[in-house]
Design a protein around this motif. Structure first.
Motif, PDB file in Angstrom:
ATOM      1  N   LEU A 190       0.980 122.758 131.885  1.00 25.92           N
ATOM      2  CA  LEU A 190      -0.375 122.391 131.491  1.00 25.92           C
ATOM      3  C   LEU A 190      -0.687 122.941 130.102  1.00 25.92           C
ATOM      4  CD1 LEU A 190      -2.800 120.952 132.848  1.00 25.92           C
ATOM      5  CD2 LEU A 190      -3.660 123.205 133.480  1.00 25.92           C
ATOM      6  N   TRP A 191      -0.369 124.227 129.897  1.00 32.83           N
ATOM      7  CA  TRP A 191      -0.679 124.880 128.616  1.00 32.83           C
ATOM      8  C   TRP A 191       0.043 124.183 127.471  1.00 32.83           C
ATOM      9  CZ3 TRP A 191       1.340 127.271 124.405  1.00 32.83           C
ATOM     10  CH2 TRP A 191       0.467 128.074 123.647  1.00 32.83           C
ATOM     11  N   ILE A 192       1.326 123.943 127.651  1.00 36.28           N
ATOM     12  CA  ILE A 192       2.122 123.333 126.578  1.00 36.28           C
ATOM     13  C   ILE A 192       1.640 121.904 126.313  1.00 36.28           C
ATOM     14  CG2 ILE A 192       4.431 122.503 125.979  1.00 36.28           C
ATOM     15  CD1 ILE A 192       5.506 124.919 127.592  1.00 36.28           C
ATOM     16  N   ALA A 193       1.376 121.160 127.397  1.00 34.62           N
ATOM     17  CA  ALA A 193       0.994 119.755 127.229  1.00 34.62           C
ATOM     18  C   ALA A 193      -0.369 119.645 126.562  1.00 34.62           C
ATOM     19  CB  ALA A 193       0.989 119.038 128.576  1.00 34.62           C
ATOM     20  N   VAL A 194      -1.332 120.474 126.996  1.00 36.05           N
ATOM     21  CA  VAL A 194      -2.669 120.396 126.406  1.00 36.05           C
ATOM     22  C   VAL A 194      -2.618 120.800 124.940  1.00 36.05           C
ATOM     23  CG1 VAL A 194      -4.965 121.455 126.397  1.00 36.05           C
ATOM     24  CG2 VAL A 194      -3.959 120.702 128.551  1.00 36.05           C
ATOM     25  N   SER A 195      -1.940 121.913 124.626  1.00 36.76           N
ATOM     26  CA  SER A 195      -1.969 122.371 123.235  1.00 36.76           C
ATOM     27  C   SER A 195      -1.220 121.407 122.322  1.00 36.76           C
ATOM     28  CB  SER A 195      -1.428 123.792 123.113  1.00 36.76           C
ATOM     29  OG  SER A 195      -0.175 123.882 123.727  1.00 36.76           O
ATOM     30  N   GLY A 205      12.132 130.752 122.120  1.00 37.76           N
ATOM     31  CA  GLY A 205      11.912 131.206 123.474  1.00 37.76           C
ATOM     32  C   GLY A 205      10.470 131.537 123.791  1.00 37.76           C
ATOM     33  N   THR A 206       9.527 131.193 122.902  1.00 35.41           N
ATOM     34  CA  THR A 206       8.116 131.432 123.201  1.00 35.41           C
ATOM     35  C   THR A 206       7.401 130.109 123.471  1.00 35.41           C
ATOM     36  OG1 THR A 206       7.422 131.238 120.901  1.00 35.41           O
ATOM     37  CG2 THR A 206       8.095 133.432 121.654  1.00 35.41           C
ATOM     38  N   MET A 207       6.256 130.227 124.148  1.00 36.44           N
ATOM     39  CA  MET A 207       5.490 129.024 124.483  1.00 36.44           C
ATOM     40  C   MET A 207       5.028 128.261 123.241  1.00 36.44           C
ATOM     41  SD  MET A 207       4.563 128.733 127.967  1.00 36.44           S
ATOM     42  CE  MET A 207       2.900 128.972 128.535  1.00 36.44           C
ATOM     43  N   PRO A 208       4.486 128.937 122.208  1.00 32.09           N
ATOM     44  CA  PRO A 208       4.059 128.165 121.029  1.00 32.09           C
ATOM     45  C   PRO A 208       5.218 127.395 120.403  1.00 32.09           C
ATOM     46  CG  PRO A 208       3.167 130.383 120.945  1.00 32.09           C
ATOM     47  CD  PRO A 208       4.129 130.354 122.087  1.00 32.09           C
ATOM     48  N   VAL A 267       3.886 112.534 127.597  1.00 26.10           N
ATOM     49  CA  VAL A 267       5.134 112.713 126.847  1.00 26.10           C
ATOM     50  C   VAL A 267       5.551 114.179 126.881  1.00 26.10           C
ATOM     51  CG1 VAL A 267       6.144 112.632 124.529  1.00 26.10           C
ATOM     52  CG2 VAL A 267       4.791 110.710 125.357  1.00 26.10           C
ATOM     53  N   SER A 268       4.584 115.065 126.711  1.00 23.31           N
ATOM     54  CA  SER A 268       4.901 116.495 126.723  1.00 23.31           C
ATOM     55  C   SER A 268       5.433 116.935 128.092  1.00 23.31           C
ATOM     56  CB  SER A 268       3.670 117.312 126.346  1.00 23.31           C
ATOM     57  OG  SER A 268       3.894 118.674 126.609  1.00 23.31           O
ATOM     58  N   VAL A 269       4.751 116.490 129.157  1.00 21.15           N
ATOM     59  CA  VAL A 269       5.180 116.885 130.505  1.00 21.15           C
ATOM     60  C   VAL A 269       6.626 116.450 130.746  1.00 21.15           C
ATOM     61  CG1 VAL A 269       4.797 116.514 132.980  1.00 21.15           C
ATOM     62  CG2 VAL A 269       2.857 116.860 131.454  1.00 21.15           C
ATOM     63  N   ALA A 270       7.016 115.315 130.152  1.00 20.71           N
ATOM     64  CA  ALA A 270       8.345 114.763 130.416  1.00 20.71           C
ATOM     65  C   ALA A 270       9.467 115.464 129.649  1.00 20.71           C
ATOM     66  CB  ALA A 270       8.348 113.269 130.074  1.00 20.71           C
ATOM     67  N   GLN A 271       9.127 116.243 128.616  1.00 22.67           N
ATOM     68  CA  GLN A 271      10.189 116.806 127.770  1.00 22.67           C
ATOM     69  C   GLN A 271      11.100 117.745 128.539  1.00 22.67           C
ATOM     70  OE1 GLN A 271      10.872 115.687 124.781  1.00 22.67           O
ATOM     71  NE2 GLN A 271       9.145 114.313 125.096  1.00 22.67           N
ATOM     72  N   TYR A 272      12.396 117.515 128.390  1.00 23.78           N
ATOM     73  CA  TYR A 272      13.363 118.385 129.052  1.00 23.78           C
ATOM     74  C   TYR A 272      14.184 119.181 128.046  1.00 23.78           C
ATOM     75  CZ  TYR A 272      17.435 119.848 131.740  1.00 23.78           C
ATOM     76  OH  TYR A 272      18.436 120.583 132.301  1.00 23.78           O
ATOM     77  N   LEU A 273      14.921 118.476 127.190  1.00 20.64           N
ATOM     78  CA  LEU A 273      15.841 119.145 126.277  1.00 20.64           C
ATOM     79  C   LEU A 273      15.125 120.115 125.321  1.00 20.64           C
ATOM     80  CD1 LEU A 273      18.923 119.123 125.778  1.00 20.64           C
ATOM     81  CD2 LEU A 273      18.482 117.608 123.847  1.00 20.64           C
ATOM     82  N   PRO A 274      14.022 119.700 124.663  1.00 20.05           N
ATOM     83  CA  PRO A 274      13.351 120.651 123.769  1.00 20.05           C
ATOM     84  C   PRO A 274      12.859 121.890 124.512  1.00 20.05           C
ATOM     85  CG  PRO A 274      12.510 118.439 123.438  1.00 20.05           C
ATOM     86  CD  PRO A 274      13.369 118.386 124.651  1.00 20.05           C
ATOM     87  N   THR A 275      12.345 121.693 125.730  1.00 17.15           N
ATOM     88  CA  THR A 275      11.843 122.825 126.509  1.00 17.15           C
ATOM     89  C   THR A 275      12.981 123.797 126.815  1.00 17.15           C
ATOM     90  OG1 THR A 275      10.439 121.184 127.568  1.00 17.15           O
ATOM     91  CG2 THR A 275      10.409 123.404 128.490  1.00 17.15           C
ATOM     92  N   LEU A 276      14.098 123.212 127.226  1.00 15.46           N
ATOM     93  CA  LEU A 276      15.239 124.033 127.635  1.00 15.46           C
ATOM     94  C   LEU A 276      15.834 124.774 126.441  1.00 15.46           C
ATOM     95  CD1 LEU A 276      16.787 124.375 130.335  1.00 15.46           C
ATOM     96  CD2 LEU A 276      18.470 122.766 129.423  1.00 15.46           C
ATOM     97  N   VAL A 277      16.029 124.066 125.332  1.00 17.36           N
ATOM     98  CA  VAL A 277      16.762 124.629 124.195  1.00 17.36           C
ATOM     99  C   VAL A 277      15.862 125.542 123.360  1.00 17.36           C
ATOM    100  CG1 VAL A 277      17.990 124.071 122.070  1.00 17.36           C
ATOM    101  CG2 VAL A 277      18.415 122.741 124.139  1.00 17.36           C
ATOM    102  N   ILE A 278      14.696 125.038 122.958  1.00 20.11           N
ATOM    103  CA  ILE A 278      13.804 125.866 122.131  1.00 20.11           C
ATOM    104  C   ILE A 278      13.233 127.005 122.976  1.00 20.11           C
ATOM    105  CG2 ILE A 278      11.736 125.865 120.678  1.00 20.11           C
ATOM    106  CD1 ILE A 278      13.984 124.259 119.450  1.00 20.11           C
TER     107      ILE A 278
END
Lengths: 218, 569
Positions: free
Chosen positions: B366-371, B428-431, B497-508
């Protein structure tokens, strides 16, 4: 002799039940032009859509349309052989002028060379010699109107419907194109049904004139 | 004076776009290319050489990987496009608006991974379909011993991609159709003796294809390079190139980073080559279609083709819907043995029992998608407003720019971006994750907002300006309120689109940031179906709820404004 005949044609709006056209009976003889007049929203265009088979919901039509010996109102549009011209020429922008005409030209004309000849001949009779390879977008409004008519006539329709095809043309060009259309249609000896709100159109068509608002019933 | 202010603003916006958007992608690409040729000082590799490439090409099964990747990419794109084309062939049979609300919205809003998991639950040997027909029709009392999901040929992967991409292409084609008087073109063609199928395929579709071309390329690029769907449905050994790249990148041996980079560069080249090939095929089709038209035949066979494919499109939509329902059913299951058609006992116990796991992933998502959506939305409005004020120049350049991250495979620059990030403390941080999502959220928000924004009657702004309001006041008090519905819809799309992201979430995120999507994919191989069902349901439901809110709020606000009827539909 093919005539276009309408028997008890009504057109109504499905949700409200309001009737735009009620029990219209009319016969258009081959080689003649019948004009239908009426204010916008009176159902003129819908009547043509009904005859050609393009009436879209929520509009609903009833009654029969007969062309020659064939009752066409039950057929899908592509089997009716009814040519129609709209306000806009609807030339296909992805095809050349020749490509557009070839698209219309009846499949009974066989052989590439024979088809090309027919197209070239039609163009040159209309003062458009050598236009086959041109992009429709490079043509003037009047030239486009001619090509659109040729495309329709090359498909050998049994009747021609005109849905205010002159209304978007310049005043100077309008007379020219109108004469051209009526002359070509007369040559093909097919019935023509013209929808317009321009009295001048009706006068030059020299055929019977119907005021469609007289056929509307609440 | 005013002119100069506008110019300055345009320069600032352009600089921000380049700095925050283009530059990172280019930097990511660069940091992928360098290690591919042996240069990665972070692990002490400074000798430029071709070892990584030698490793890549000598990997056992590499040829098979390439083959299955190419096969999946082209088949999925082709089938989804054909299904979407066929769907629009009979405009009168189907009501677009009804379709829109019933099927397209949930399917479009759900992340790929959720649909893929749902589909796996549906078609697996022990899946719902077999349970529905067993034992009565199939005679099975135990799941059949066949491989359906993760098959070596990638058929399940193709299936999953087609289910997800078909509604997307249907939507894109629908939007392109809105800009064309297609009913009149169809009517003209039919009056000339062509059936509905021929009128659509020969007359209308060629006119709209140029407008959907980039979207088709994006689908092709995505199908070739997708990671999450491929992990869930795709072949295991050897996997598709994208999955193989991720495996190498996450390997313990840091030497493998070089091979991973070479593999990412290879995948990028593959995608570019595939797009070129597709483009060539377009030429061939255009050429052969003139031949198809030359003889004047009315091609009534196209009607049958259109009808058959239309049925295929419906099956795809239905499968997608059933997949999502399946997730919900599994999440509420207590006991469900094969071959029962429905769970033997239902319970919400799994939801409460796994709450500790899903609540933190839910909050992070939620936090990542909203921001990321909010920031992208502000950026998009800034870009469009600047375009308005500077006379709408540079639209074309902007379009290509927007599509860049959608057409480049994520693997091409995400790994490199991570390498660049390693030099800061941000990895490795949320931002950092939210920012990496923006690279994909922003383009989609731009795509959703540009057309309605440019369609807004400029006379509203002119009228307000002549009453003495500043451009800023006009934006806040005239444009944005009128544009409320498209703005909120764009936000909802960005959110999905944000909720669906897999690779960027995993790698970054370096595996330290768990979202619903990364968790669902991680669980998908061999986890408890009921728990996976919970994650999948949340994943699918969250974007849908946001979307529904985005559509309802304007309707509520403008309930008494007849002129804003569009906001209520």
């Amino acid at each position: 002799m093919t005539a276009l005949e309408l028997k008890d044609v009504s057109i109504s709006i499905a949700d409200t039940g309001r009737r735009l056209v009620a029990d219209l009976n009319l016969k258009v003889e081959a080689g003649s032009v019948t004009t239908i007049m009426g204010p916008s929203g009176s159902g003129k265009s819908s009547l043509l859509a009904f005859i050609a088979g393009h009436l879209e919901p929520p509009l609903r039509g009833s009654g029969t349309a007969i062309c020659g010996e064939t009752e066409i109102s039950g057929l899908p549009p592509e089997l009716r052989k009814i040519g129609i011209l709209f306000q806009d020429d609807m030339l296909f922008p992805h095809l050349t002028v020749g490509g557009n005409l070839n698209f219309g030209l009846s499949a009974t004309v066989r052989g590439r060379r024979e088809r090309m000849q027919r197209i070239e001949a039609a163009l040159s009779r209309s003062g458009l010699d050598g236009f086959a390879g041109r992009d429709p977008a490079s043509l003037s409004g009047g030239q486009r109107a001619r090509v659109a008519l040729l495309r329709t006539l090359l498909s050998e329709p049994r009747a021609l419907l005109l849905d205010e095809p002159f209304s978007k043309l310049d005043a100077t060009m309008r007379d020219d194109i109108r004469d051209f259309v009526f002359m070509q249609a007369a040559e093909q000896h097919i019935p023509v049904l013209l929808v317009t709100h321009d009295e001048e159109d009706a006068r030059i068509a020299m055929g019977p004139v119907f005021d469609i608002s007289e056929y509307a019933r609440p | 004076m005013k002119r100069r202010g506008t110019q300055k603003q345009a320069i600032v916006v352009a600089a921000l776009l380049c700095g925050g958007f283009l530059l990172p992608i280019l930097a990511g690409l660069w940091q992928t290319v360098l290690p591919a040729f042996g240069y990665l000082p972070a692990i002490g590799a400074t000798n430029v050489n071709l070892d990584a490439w030698r490793n890549l090409f000598s990997t056992p099964g590499f040829g098979t990987s390439v083959g299955v990747t190419v096969f999946v990419g082209f088949s999925a794109t082709f089938l989804a496009l054909v299904a979407a084309i066929a769907f629009h062939a009979h405009p009168r049979v189907r009501s677009w608006t009804r379709f829109d609300s019933l099927f397209a919205t949930p399917l479009l809003a759900s992340p790929h991974a959720a649909i893929a998991i749902g589909l796996a639950f549906l078609i697996a040997p022990s899946g719902w379909l077999f349970r529905l027909v067993s034992p009565e029709l199939s005679g099975l009392s135990v799941p059949p011993d066949v491989t359906i999901v993760n098959d070596a040929a990638g058929l399940a992967l193709i299936f999953g991609l087609v289910v997800k991409e078909t509604p997307f292409l249907i939507l894109v084609i629908g939007a392109a159709l809105n800009q064309l008087p297609h009913q009149f073109y169809r009517a003209s063609a039919r009056s000339l003796g062509y059936g509905p199928g021929a009128a659509w395929v020969l007359v209308v579709f060629p006119q709209i294809y140029p407008q959907i071309r980039l979207a088709v390329y994006a689908v092709l690029a995505f199908s070739l390079s997708v990671v999450d769907v491929s992990v869930i449905l795709g072949p295991g050994t050897p996997p598709t190139i994208a999955v193989q790249t991720l495996r190498w990148y996450s390997a313990a041996d840091s030497e493998m980073l070089l091979t991973a980079s070479a593999s990412a560069v290879f995948l990028t080249a593959l995608v570019i080559g595939a797009i070129l090939l597709w483009w060539l095929a377009e030429r061939v089709i255009v050429f052969s279609s003139t031949w198809l038209l030359a003889c004047g035949a009315r091609h009534h066979w196209l009607n049958f083709v259109a009808k058959a494919h239309s049925a295929f499109g419906s099956v795809m939509l239905l499968t997608g819907g059933l997949s999502l329902v399946g997730l919900l059913v599994w999440s509420m299951t207590w006991r469900w043995n094969f071959p029962f058609a429905l769970p033997e006992s239902w319970s919400l116990a799994i939801w409460s029992r796994s709450m500790g796991d899903w609540s933190s992933a839910f909050m992070a998502t939620l936090w990542i998608a909203v921001s990321s959506s909010l920031a992208s939305l502000v950026a998009a409005i800034a870009v469009l407003e600047t375009l308005d004020r500077s006379g709408r120049k540079g639209m074309r350049a902007l379009t290509i720019f927007i599509y860049l991250p959608l057409i480049l495979p994520q693997a091409a620059f995400i790994f490199g971006l991570h390498v660049a990030f390693l030099q800061s403390d941000l990895a490795g941080t949320m931002p950092a994750v939210a920012w990496s999502h923006m690279l994909f959220v922003f383009p989609y928000i731009m795509l959703a907002l540009t057309d309605p924004w440019l369609a807004l009657d400029p006379r509203f702004a002119r009228a307000a300006a002549s009453l003495g309001h500043t451009p800023k006041q006009i934006l806040l008090h005239v444009k944005l309120p009128i544009m409320m519905r498209p703005v909120l819809t764009a936000f909802a799309i960005g959110f999905a689109v944000s909720v669906a992201q897999y690779l960027p979430t995993l790698v970054i995120g370096e595996g330290r940031i768990d979202t619903l999507t990364t968790e669902a994919v991680a669980l998908s191989s061999g986890g408890d179906r009921r728990v996976i069902g919970v994650f999948g349901t949340l994943q699918a439901l969250l974007p849908l709820v946001v979307y529904i809110i985005a559509r309802t709020v304007p309707a509520f606000v403008f309930a008494k404004k007849k002129g804003m009827a569009g906001a209520r539909a």
